[in-house]
Design a protein around this motif. Sequence first.
Motif, PDB file in Angstrom:
ATOM      1  N   SER A  97       0.813  -1.221   0.000  1.00  0.00           N
ATOM      2  CA  SER A  97       0.000   0.000   0.000  1.00  0.00           C
ATOM      3  C   SER A  97       0.842   1.266   0.000  1.00  0.00           C
ATOM      4  O   SER A  97       0.295   2.362  -0.162  1.00  0.00           O
ATOM      5  CB  SER A  97      -0.921   0.014   1.231  1.00  0.00           C
ATOM      6  OG  SER A  97      -0.174   0.193   2.425  1.00  0.00           O
ATOM      7  N   TRP A 101       0.362   5.775  -0.767  1.00  0.00           N
ATOM      8  CA  TRP A 101       0.720   6.867   0.130  1.00  0.00           C
ATOM      9  C   TRP A 101       1.781   7.769  -0.503  1.00  0.00           C
ATOM     10  O   TRP A 101       1.800   8.981  -0.251  1.00  0.00           O
ATOM     11  CB  TRP A 101       1.245   6.308   1.457  1.00  0.00           C
ATOM     12  CG  TRP A 101       0.210   5.618   2.284  1.00  0.00           C
ATOM     13  CD1 TRP A 101       0.153   4.292   2.594  1.00  0.00           C
ATOM     14  CD2 TRP A 101      -0.951   6.209   2.895  1.00  0.00           C
ATOM     15  NE1 TRP A 101      -0.946   4.017   3.363  1.00  0.00           N
ATOM     16  CE2 TRP A 101      -1.641   5.177   3.573  1.00  0.00           C
ATOM     17  CE3 TRP A 101      -1.454   7.498   2.946  1.00  0.00           C
ATOM     18  CZ2 TRP A 101      -2.813   5.414   4.285  1.00  0.00           C
ATOM     19  CZ3 TRP A 101      -2.621   7.728   3.656  1.00  0.00           C
ATOM     20  CH2 TRP A 101      -3.287   6.701   4.307  1.00  0.00           C
ATOM     21  N   ALA A 117     -10.424   2.847  -0.864  1.00  0.00           N
ATOM     22  CA  ALA A 117      -8.969   2.684  -0.821  1.00  0.00           C
ATOM     23  C   ALA A 117      -8.366   3.422   0.369  1.00  0.00           C
ATOM     24  O   ALA A 117      -7.394   2.961   0.970  1.00  0.00           O
ATOM     25  CB  ALA A 117      -8.351   3.185  -2.129  1.00  0.00           C
ATOM     26  N   CYS A 121      -6.154   1.247   2.924  1.00  0.00           N
ATOM     27  CA  CYS A 121      -4.735   1.591   3.122  1.00  0.00           C
ATOM     28  C   CYS A 121      -4.478   2.068   4.552  1.00  0.00           C
ATOM     29  O   CYS A 121      -3.448   1.737   5.149  1.00  0.00           O
ATOM     30  CB  CYS A 121      -4.310   2.659   2.122  1.00  0.00           C
ATOM     31  SG  CYS A 121      -4.228   2.069   0.421  1.00  0.00           S
TER      32      CYS A 121
END
Length: 416
Positions: A97, A101, A117, A121
């Motif tokens: 993930s 970010w 999402a 995440c």
Amino acid sequence: MAILNDLSFFNATPSFYPTAEVYVNGSSAPPSAPCTDWSPVPFTTVIPTVYSIICLVGTLANALAVFVLACGSNLRRTVADIFMLNLCVSDLLFLLSLPLWAVYYSQSYNWPFGRAACKICGALLNLNIYASIFFITSMSVDRYLAIVHPLRSLSARNPNIACLTCVLVWFLACACTAPTLALRDTIHIKELDVKACGIFYPDDTWFLGLLLLKIILGFLLPLFAISCCYCAIGRHLLACRDLMTTQMPLHPPNKSTKESHWKTERPPTPSVCPSSSEDRTPPGGRIERVLMTVAAVVLAFFICWFPFHCVTFLSILKNKGWLDGCSITWTINNLTPLTLCLGFSNSAINPVLYCFIGNHFRHRLGDLCKGLCACLKARREEHHQKRGSFSTRLSSFSRKLSDLKDLAIVEISDHP
């Protein structure tokens, strides 16, 4: 009034710091006077670069560790292997993930991937914070039992109990992650013209409670348990090294007195001292290597996560009004992303400390590589044999065709 406080969302513009409070309808509370003398760190390039490096290195290392640990025989799988496998899976899920970010930071804290999402995440981030620390603590307790109490812990250290412990760890990590999963959402920040992915706390009680949970259950208690286990291991190994030193004579005994010398002067060697039939390192050097590995594990855990929890504690003090000022605001807003990077790097360091340093893991990796090379060589030889067989059949078919052609020519010449 709801509180927005995402530990990975802060403003990067020098003229405006968003306040921590956001009303339910999405409009910001009246901002305090900006700290114009405290310029923020430009994270839009620094953080994505660091995240990309951590993601690449950590994914390769953890994927290789999962492959080696999962491909091994169930009969040869130890309790430590089970904990390592779950730790690597936890780190790998989170590392997958990290690219999202990285994009989040590169777009000045704008989340373009949608609400689902954002929740997933964020859940993976918090799940990894708890699960990885719990698994490291479980491995520390297992090492303590294996080294300090190898005989008394035989019944407790079996794969079935280790699997049950892993299930409990995953359940506890999911339980600690559930509140942030429910509270995390996306919201449009008008002042920044971005859609942020943040945690919306209903009130101060939720904010302080979840942060204290992260500090106490996610750092202080595991650090205390890990430190106690490895301090006991260190004392035990040092005592074992001293025992090995005192039981060895300065000069080798003569053949005539060798048997009586060892019977009278050599104390029984404790079974808890580290030994390996495959390791030719002298006992003293082997114990020093184990001690260095132990020190590296504790230091890596402390260095990676201590700064992040310090900044988290500062945010609690600021929220209670016990600390205030531009320096505190700047520290929280700018050091939180950097300390998160340091904490995330522990996911890339874990497989190196727990897997690749150990001889047992390296031997299994070497065996798998040899097996893979042998398999590729066998397939290559099989391919060559098939090609040779095909060439032989083709040559035989050509000879038969040529013979038939010659026979037809002879028949034609005999019967014009």
